[in-house]
Design a protein around this motif. Structure first.
Motif, PDB file in Angstrom:
ATOM      1  N   GLY A  71     -13.518 -12.802 -12.143  1.00 21.45           N
ATOM      2  CA  GLY A  71     -13.701 -11.362 -12.148  1.00 21.45           C
ATOM      3  C   GLY A  71     -12.582 -10.631 -12.869  1.00 21.45           C
ATOM      4  O   GLY A  71     -11.688 -11.240 -13.467  1.00 21.45           O
ATOM      5  N   GLN A  72     -12.642  -9.315 -12.776  1.00 22.58           N
ATOM      6  CA  GLN A  72     -11.645  -8.441 -13.390  1.00 22.58           C
ATOM      7  C   GLN A  72     -10.882  -7.734 -12.277  1.00 22.58           C
ATOM      8  O   GLN A  72     -11.487  -7.107 -11.409  1.00 22.58           O
ATOM      9  CB  GLN A  72     -12.345  -7.414 -14.280  1.00 22.58           C
ATOM     10  N   LEU A  73      -9.560  -7.850 -12.304  1.00 24.10           N
ATOM     11  CA  LEU A  73      -8.718  -7.193 -11.311  1.00 24.10           C
ATOM     12  C   LEU A  73      -8.264  -5.848 -11.861  1.00 24.10           C
ATOM     13  O   LEU A  73      -7.717  -5.774 -12.962  1.00 24.10           O
ATOM     14  CB  LEU A  73      -7.498  -8.049 -10.975  1.00 24.10           C
ATOM     15  N   ILE A  74      -8.512  -4.804 -11.094  1.00 26.44           N
ATOM     16  CA  ILE A  74      -8.041  -3.479 -11.473  1.00 26.44           C
ATOM     17  C   ILE A  74      -6.711  -3.254 -10.763  1.00 26.44           C
ATOM     18  O   ILE A  74      -6.631  -3.364  -9.535  1.00 26.44           O
ATOM     19  CB  ILE A  74      -9.066  -2.395 -11.095  1.00 26.44           C
ATOM     20  N   VAL A  75      -5.677  -2.960 -11.544  1.00 26.24           N
ATOM     21  CA  VAL A  75      -4.324  -2.793 -11.021  1.00 26.24           C
ATOM     22  C   VAL A  75      -3.840  -1.383 -11.332  1.00 26.24           C
ATOM     23  O   VAL A  75      -3.883  -0.946 -12.482  1.00 26.24           O
ATOM     24  CB  VAL A  75      -3.352  -3.824 -11.657  1.00 26.24           C
ATOM     25  N   ALA A  76      -3.387  -0.672 -10.313  1.00 24.53           N
ATOM     26  CA  ALA A  76      -2.763   0.630 -10.509  1.00 24.53           C
ATOM     27  C   ALA A  76      -1.312   0.391 -10.904  1.00 24.53           C
ATOM     28  O   ALA A  76      -0.632  -0.448 -10.317  1.00 24.53           O
ATOM     29  CB  ALA A  76      -2.831   1.452  -9.225  1.00 24.53           C
ATOM     30  N   CYS A  77      -0.857   1.138 -11.903  1.00 21.10           N
ATOM     31  CA  CYS A  77       0.514   0.970 -12.384  1.00 21.10           C
ATOM     32  C   CYS A  77       1.078   2.342 -12.719  1.00 21.10           C
ATOM     33  O   CYS A  77       0.376   3.200 -13.253  1.00 21.10           O
ATOM     34  CB  CYS A  77       0.537   0.072 -13.616  1.00 21.10           C
ATOM     35  N   GLU A  78       2.351   2.528 -12.431  1.00 21.23           N
ATOM     36  CA  GLU A  78       2.999   3.819 -12.673  1.00 21.23           C
ATOM     37  C   GLU A  78       3.479   3.936 -14.112  1.00 21.23           C
ATOM     38  O   GLU A  78       4.127   3.037 -14.637  1.00 21.23           O
ATOM     39  CB  GLU A  78       4.182   3.991 -11.732  1.00 21.23           C
ATOM     40  N   ILE A 108      -7.307  -8.382 -16.514  1.00 23.17           N
ATOM     41  CA  ILE A 108      -6.718  -7.310 -15.712  1.00 23.17           C
ATOM     42  C   ILE A 108      -6.973  -5.997 -16.432  1.00 23.17           C
ATOM     43  O   ILE A 108      -6.760  -5.892 -17.641  1.00 23.17           O
ATOM     44  CB  ILE A 108      -5.205  -7.517 -15.517  1.00 23.17           C
ATOM     45  N   ARG A 109      -7.460  -5.012 -15.685  1.00 22.28           N
ATOM     46  CA  ARG A 109      -7.591  -3.659 -16.229  1.00 22.28           C
ATOM     47  C   ARG A 109      -6.529  -2.804 -15.545  1.00 22.28           C
ATOM     48  O   ARG A 109      -6.470  -2.749 -14.315  1.00 22.28           O
ATOM     49  CB  ARG A 109      -8.982  -3.094 -15.966  1.00 22.28           C
ATOM     50  N   ILE A 110      -5.709  -2.152 -16.329  1.00 21.51           N
ATOM     51  CA  ILE A 110      -4.594  -1.370 -15.801  1.00 21.51           C
ATOM     52  C   ILE A 110      -4.985   0.102 -15.786  1.00 21.51           C
ATOM     53  O   ILE A 110      -5.461   0.632 -16.783  1.00 21.51           O
ATOM     54  CB  ILE A 110      -3.329  -1.584 -16.658  1.00 21.51           C
ATOM     55  N   VAL A 111      -4.807   0.737 -14.632  1.00 20.62           N
ATOM     56  CA  VAL A 111      -5.062   2.167 -14.494  1.00 20.62           C
ATOM     57  C   VAL A 111      -3.726   2.821 -14.180  1.00 20.62           C
ATOM     58  O   VAL A 111      -3.045   2.419 -13.244  1.00 20.62           O
ATOM     59  CB  VAL A 111      -6.036   2.489 -13.336  1.00 20.62           C
ATOM     60  N   GLN A 112      -3.372   3.828 -14.975  1.00 17.36           N
ATOM     61  CA  GLN A 112      -2.105   4.510 -14.738  1.00 17.36           C
ATOM     62  C   GLN A 112      -2.298   5.566 -13.665  1.00 17.36           C
ATOM     63  O   GLN A 112      -3.119   6.471 -13.807  1.00 17.36           O
ATOM     64  CB  GLN A 112      -1.604   5.166 -16.014  1.00 17.36           C
ATOM     65  N   LYS A 113      -1.551   5.410 -12.596  1.00 15.94           N
ATOM     66  CA  LYS A 113      -1.542   6.401 -11.520  1.00 15.94           C
ATOM     67  C   LYS A 113      -0.344   6.135 -10.626  1.00 15.94           C
ATOM     68  O   LYS A 113       0.220   5.052 -10.657  1.00 15.94           O
ATOM     69  CB  LYS A 113      -2.839   6.403 -10.738  1.00 15.94           C
ATOM     70  N   PRO A 114       0.048   7.110  -9.833  1.00 13.14           N
ATOM     71  CA  PRO A 114       1.205   6.910  -8.949  1.00 13.14           C
ATOM     72  C   PRO A 114       0.921   5.814  -7.925  1.00 13.14           C
ATOM     73  O   PRO A 114      -0.171   5.726  -7.380  1.00 13.14           O
ATOM     74  CB  PRO A 114       1.378   8.255  -8.252  1.00 13.14           C
ATOM     75  N   VAL A 115       1.896   4.992  -7.710  1.00 18.25           N
ATOM     76  CA  VAL A 115       1.809   3.932  -6.706  1.00 18.25           C
ATOM     77  C   VAL A 115       2.872   4.252  -5.676  1.00 18.25           C
ATOM     78  O   VAL A 115       4.050   4.054  -5.915  1.00 18.25           O
ATOM     79  CB  VAL A 115       2.076   2.543  -7.324  1.00 18.25           C
ATOM     80  N   SER A 116       2.444   4.777  -4.564  1.00 21.52           N
ATOM     81  CA  SER A 116       3.432   5.155  -3.550  1.00 21.52           C
ATOM     82  C   SER A 116       3.454   4.118  -2.442  1.00 21.52           C
ATOM     83  O   SER A 116       2.427   3.592  -2.061  1.00 21.52           O
ATOM     84  CB  SER A 116       3.109   6.529  -2.972  1.00 21.52           C
ATOM     85  N   ARG A 117       4.622   3.851  -1.992  1.00 21.81           N
ATOM     86  CA  ARG A 117       4.802   2.958  -0.841  1.00 21.81           C
ATOM     87  C   ARG A 117       4.857   3.837   0.387  1.00 21.81           C
ATOM     88  O   ARG A 117       5.677   4.745   0.478  1.00 21.81           O
ATOM     89  CB  ARG A 117       6.102   2.159  -0.953  1.00 21.81           C
ATOM     90  N   ALA A 118       3.975   3.579   1.320  1.00 21.56           N
ATOM     91  CA  ALA A 118       3.966   4.365   2.556  1.00 21.56           C
ATOM     92  C   ALA A 118       5.211   4.040   3.360  1.00 21.56           C
ATOM     93  O   ALA A 118       5.496   2.882   3.638  1.00 21.56           O
ATOM     94  CB  ALA A 118       2.720   4.070   3.364  1.00 21.56           C
ATOM     95  N   LEU A 119       5.940   5.063   3.711  1.00 20.93           N
ATOM     96  CA  LEU A 119       7.121   4.881   4.548  1.00 20.93           C
ATOM     97  C   LEU A 119       6.693   4.884   6.002  1.00 20.93           C
ATOM     98  O   LEU A 119       5.849   5.686   6.401  1.00 20.93           O
ATOM     99  CB  LEU A 119       8.139   5.995   4.307  1.00 20.93           C
ATOM    100  N   PRO A 120       7.246   3.994   6.795  1.00 20.18           N
ATOM    101  CA  PRO A 120       6.869   3.985   8.205  1.00 20.18           C
ATOM    102  C   PRO A 120       7.298   5.285   8.882  1.00 20.18           C
ATOM    103  O   PRO A 120       8.401   5.776   8.644  1.00 20.18           O
ATOM    104  CB  PRO A 120       7.617   2.793   8.785  1.00 20.18           C
ATOM    105  N   LEU A 121       6.417   5.826   9.677  1.00 18.94           N
ATOM    106  CA  LEU A 121       6.729   7.048  10.413  1.00 18.94           C
ATOM    107  C   LEU A 121       7.608   6.716  11.609  1.00 18.94           C
ATOM    108  O   LEU A 121       7.350   5.759  12.332  1.00 18.94           O
ATOM    109  CB  LEU A 121       5.444   7.725  10.894  1.00 18.94           C
ATOM    110  N   ARG A 122       8.622   7.500  11.795  1.00 23.17           N
ATOM    111  CA  ARG A 122       9.509   7.294  12.945  1.00 23.17           C
ATOM    112  C   ARG A 122       9.305   8.442  13.908  1.00 23.17           C
ATOM    113  O   ARG A 122       9.451   9.603  13.550  1.00 23.17           O
ATOM    114  CB  ARG A 122      10.964   7.249  12.496  1.00 23.17           C
TER     115      ARG A 122
END
Length: 172
Positions: A71-78, A108-122
């Protein structure tokens, strides 16, 4: 002597059992791939990429027995890092296929978009009432490991917090 009680399973196994069918149906992707993405992508791309979806090729004839087709993997990249990922995509495909153990991805198909890491809520843990504090201290009796004692204390303070209804009654 340690043993598992009959029927006990790690919560991660239960969560993966629930999430994998949903992810497979929606995105053709598994929690194993998502969880191992940092190792697969490597230090160069782990912080700026995220696998989004796997698009599997359709079979032309429903009765056709052609076996598995990659298959084709779609990857978000900043941002500009997408250019570097484009140049390294053959190596990334090899790593992904090595992870799966068979040629699962052909492209691989690359899509440009923000990749945010969710910070754990404290959550802010309020001080416990005196009675609950004493009860927690009594439960901690006999625990020698300081790291374990600290972890259980944090858990105990979160669990023994008075509920919302109790806070509303006291006017907090």
């Amino acid at each position: 002597m340690s043993y598992k009680r009959r029927g006990e399973r790690p919560i991660s196994d239960i969560a993966n059992g629930i999430m994998d069918p949903v992810l497979a149906r929606r995105a053709g992707i598994s929690t194993a791939l998502l969880g191992s993405w940092d190792e697969i992508a490597g230090a160069e791309f782990a912080d700026c990429t995220r696998p989004e979806k796997i698009v599997w090729p359709r079979r032309d004839d429903p009765g056709q027995m052609g076996g598995h087709r990659p298959g084709q993997l779609i990857v978000a990249c900043e941002g500009a890092r997408a250019l570097f990922l484009t140049h390294a995509q053959d190596e990334l495909i090899d790593r992904i296929n090595g992870f799966f153990g068979y040629p699962a991805i052909r492209q691989i198909r690359i899509v440009q978009k923000p990749v945010s890491r969710a910070l754990p809520l404290r959550r802010v843990v309020r001080p416990l009432p005196k009675a609950a504090e004493k009860r927690l201290e009594d439960m901690m009796e006999g625990i020698e490991s300081e790291a374990l004692r600290a972890a259980i204390t944090r858990l105990g303070k979160a669990v023994l917090q008075p509920g919302r209804a109790a806070r509303k009654k006291t006017g907090e």
